[in-house]
Motif scaffolding. Structure first.
Motif, short mmCIF file in Angstrom:
data_model
loop_
_atom_site.label_atom_id
_atom_site.label_comp_id
_atom_site.label_asym_id
_atom_site.label_seq_id
_atom_site.Cartn_x
_atom_site.Cartn_y
_atom_site.Cartn_z
N ASP A 91 0.82 -1.21 0.00
CA ASP A 91 0.00 0.00 0.00
C ASP A 91 0.86 1.26 0.00
O ASP A 91 0.41 2.32 -0.44
CB ASP A 91 -0.91 0.03 1.22
N TYR A 92 2.08 1.17 0.52
CA TYR A 92 2.96 2.34 0.61
C TYR A 92 4.13 2.27 -0.36
O TYR A 92 4.65 3.30 -0.77
CB TYR A 92 3.50 2.48 2.04
N GLN A 93 4.61 1.07 -0.67
CA GLN A 93 5.75 0.89 -1.57
C GLN A 93 5.22 0.47 -2.93
O GLN A 93 4.84 -0.67 -3.14
CB GLN A 93 6.71 -0.17 -1.00
N LYS A 94 5.18 1.40 -3.87
CA LYS A 94 4.54 1.15 -5.16
C LYS A 94 5.42 0.40 -6.16
O LYS A 94 4.95 -0.12 -7.13
CB LYS A 94 4.06 2.47 -5.78
N ARG A 143 6.01 -5.97 -0.19
CA ARG A 143 7.00 -6.06 -1.26
C ARG A 143 8.22 -6.80 -0.72
O ARG A 143 8.46 -6.81 0.48
CB ARG A 143 7.42 -4.66 -1.74
#
Length: 176
Positions: free
Chosen positions: A130-133, A168
């Motif tokens: 959700d934070y590391q794209k 991730r």
């Protein structure tokens, strides 16, 4: 129901399979698969053992064993089976595999994150999809290992359903 569901790591029988009998020749000593059942049906959430007296810890551990044995009974006698039958009577505990009289683990499974003391605290925002794209999680210059496991939080309490989210791939810093 007991086979692989969408977005899961595998079916009830194969997710934590220790031995796949199909990989061994006949007579090799593995006539059937051996699986360890570590599934939401046998998670114990009623109380923690980390901050309790020895007596309360012993009671919680006994309660946890009853939950696991109750789940085993449900699987053997009541679980829905293809074709309309109920239960998997052929499912048998293996005390010889787990070296315990009841075929349950000798020690409770407590997530290692509760014991590790690291030089740096890794937070959800460092690894969560959700934070590391990108394809990877946040980079750590002093990394010594690679991990890729969902954020999987189990609180204590009978109504807890836990929290889980995708991550991730990560390289983690030294732990001490």
């Amino acid at each position: 129901m007991l086979e692989r569901a969408p977005d899961t790591k595998g079916g009830l029988w194969t997710y934590r399979r220790l031995i796949d009998a199909g990989l061994f020749p006949p007579g090799a000593g593995y006539p059937r698969d051996i699986s360890m059942l570590n599934w939401p049906g046998n998670d114990y959430r009623d109380q923690s053992i980390l901050d309790r007296s020895p007596r309360e810890q012993a009671q919680a551990l006994q309660d946890a064993k009853r939950v696991s044995l109750g789940f085993l009974y449900w699987l053997q006698a009541e679980a829905p089976r293809p074709g309309g039958a109920s239960g998997f009577a052929e499912l048998m505990p293996r005390p010889d595999v787990f070296a315990s009289a009841d075929a349950l683990g000798k020690h409770p499974y407590i997530r290692e994150g509760r014991r590790i003391r690291s030089r740096r605290t890794i937070v959800e925002q460092d690894v969560s999809a959700d934070y590391q794209k990108g394809a990877r999680a946040a980079h750590f210059e002093d990394s010594v290992g690679v991990g890729w496991y969902p954020i999987d939080i189990h609180n204590s309490g009978p109504d807890d359903v836990g929290v889980s989210c995708r991550t991730r791939r990560s390289r983690f810093p030294w732990a001490r």
